[in-house]
Design a protein around this motif. Sequence first.
Motif, PDB file in Angstrom:
ATOM      1  N   VAL A 162       0.853  -1.211  -0.073  1.00 43.70           N
ATOM      2  CA  VAL A 162      -0.341   0.343   0.070  1.00 43.70           C
ATOM      3  C   VAL A 162       0.927   0.991  -0.253  1.00 43.70           C
ATOM      4  O   VAL A 162       1.919   1.572   1.174  1.00 43.70           O
ATOM      5  CB  VAL A 162      -0.768  -0.039   1.164  1.00 43.70           C
ATOM      6  N   THR A 163       1.162   2.393  -0.784  1.00 47.45           N
ATOM      7  CA  THR A 163       1.963   3.301  -1.483  1.00 47.45           C
ATOM      8  C   THR A 163       1.185   4.438  -0.412  1.00 47.45           C
ATOM      9  O   THR A 163       2.007   4.907  -0.005  1.00 47.45           O
ATOM     10  CB  THR A 163       1.893   3.603  -2.584  1.00 47.45           C
ATOM     11  N   GLY A 164      -0.013   3.968   0.133  1.00 47.25           N
ATOM     12  CA  GLY A 164      -0.515   6.147   0.704  1.00 47.25           C
ATOM     13  C   GLY A 164      -1.156   4.613   2.586  1.00 47.25           C
ATOM     14  O   GLY A 164       0.207   4.305   3.634  1.00 47.25           O
ATOM     15  N   ASN A 165      -1.896   5.587   2.880  1.00 44.18           N
ATOM     16  CA  ASN A 165      -1.889   4.708   4.235  1.00 44.18           C
ATOM     17  C   ASN A 165      -2.589   4.053   4.860  1.00 44.18           C
ATOM     18  O   ASN A 165      -3.809   3.413   3.556  1.00 44.18           O
ATOM     19  CB  ASN A 165      -2.121   6.282   5.154  1.00 44.18           C
ATOM     20  N   VAL A 166      -3.039   2.888   5.325  1.00 48.91           N
ATOM     21  CA  VAL A 166      -3.930   2.139   6.072  1.00 48.91           C
ATOM     22  C   VAL A 166      -4.798   2.881   7.154  1.00 48.91           C
ATOM     23  O   VAL A 166      -3.883   2.872   8.278  1.00 48.91           O
ATOM     24  CB  VAL A 166      -3.687   0.616   6.336  1.00 48.91           C
ATOM     25  N   ASN A 167      -5.927   2.989   7.370  1.00 46.04           N
ATOM     26  CA  ASN A 167      -7.016   3.808   8.287  1.00 46.04           C
ATOM     27  C   ASN A 167      -7.997   3.029   8.541  1.00 46.04           C
ATOM     28  O   ASN A 167      -8.614   2.655   7.713  1.00 46.04           O
ATOM     29  CB  ASN A 167      -7.015   5.073   7.992  1.00 46.04           C
ATOM     30  N   SER A 168      -7.899   2.124   9.416  1.00 44.67           N
ATOM     31  CA  SER A 168      -9.098   0.978   9.844  1.00 44.67           C
ATOM     32  C   SER A 168      -9.975   1.915  11.253  1.00 44.67           C
ATOM     33  O   SER A 168      -9.371   1.476  12.527  1.00 44.67           O
ATOM     34  CB  SER A 168      -9.388  -0.375  10.067  1.00 44.67           C
TER      35      SER A 168
END
Length: 324
Positions: A162-168
């Motif tokens: 994932v080149t960006g962010n992971v927000n869960s």
Amino acid sequence: MPRRTVSALAALSAIVTALVAAPNANADLVMYCVGTGGAVTVPSDLLVPSGESCSLEGTTVTGNVRVQAGANLVISGGTINGQVQVANNGYFDATNTRVDGEVVLAPGGFGSYLRKVRGASVTLQPKGTATVEGFLFVDDSVIDGNVTAGVGEVRLDKNTQVTGNVNSSGAYSTDVRDSFVDGTLSVLNNANGSVVCGGSVAGKATFAGNQGGVQLGPNGALDSCASGGYFGRDVSISNTNGKSSVDDTIINGQLQLNGNNPATAVAANNRIRGGVVGQTGAAAAASKAARAQAAAPRVNTGEQKSADRRAAATQAAIEAGQAF
């Protein structure tokens, strides 16, 4: 009229019928898909009608894709130049496919499975009053953007990047296994916690308010795991209800612990450049083999749900016949 001419006119009529313009004269054309399709280019948006199934192989869609309520789209070896919008109880399954636009699972969406996909951002919207929990399973893929989830099981697996962010936030669980997050990782208020095993997170990692625990590396309570991982910035674990642990992990920053019940178990084999701040609990020493088997494999129902739905959707599309 010769039979060949009649057949040609019938085929043309079918294509014209499928390309339906909205009342607005400036609206884009939409191709309806019910059944199977091959290596052709759809020069418009694509819509899978409610309750129907569409199975494509080698197809290029130049516009956006909409999967309506209760519908299924299974695509392999294809290209989608636009966005993919999946409605309530809808399912999107892509293998060896490029998706240039965002994939959005609407409230109550059944789920999305991405395997060997090159895609843009992925969003699972909170389910709100819907009863379907939804899921996202990403396997050996590149997501050129962010992964944002407000519902369901989220799993990044097998060399996914994932080149960006992971927000869960408010999801059921969020796991990152043998994968790479180039931005930040934020897991908040997940009902069944989070596992990060192998791979790396380049930005800051924040785990807060999770139930069921947080496991970074092996020798934890949530999942069997062969190795730890790498975090390029600070890691924060706070207000966790359930066992949390950090084992065989490199943190190129500070490990910040606060309000976890029980206190986070931090193993001696970690390498934490900025030290540990906050209360820690005792971590059991174990061999590498024992650490890998510390917990039973975490059950990921999303993977099985996707397999069952894919099989049913593919069969329904075959029975429906050629779409175009």
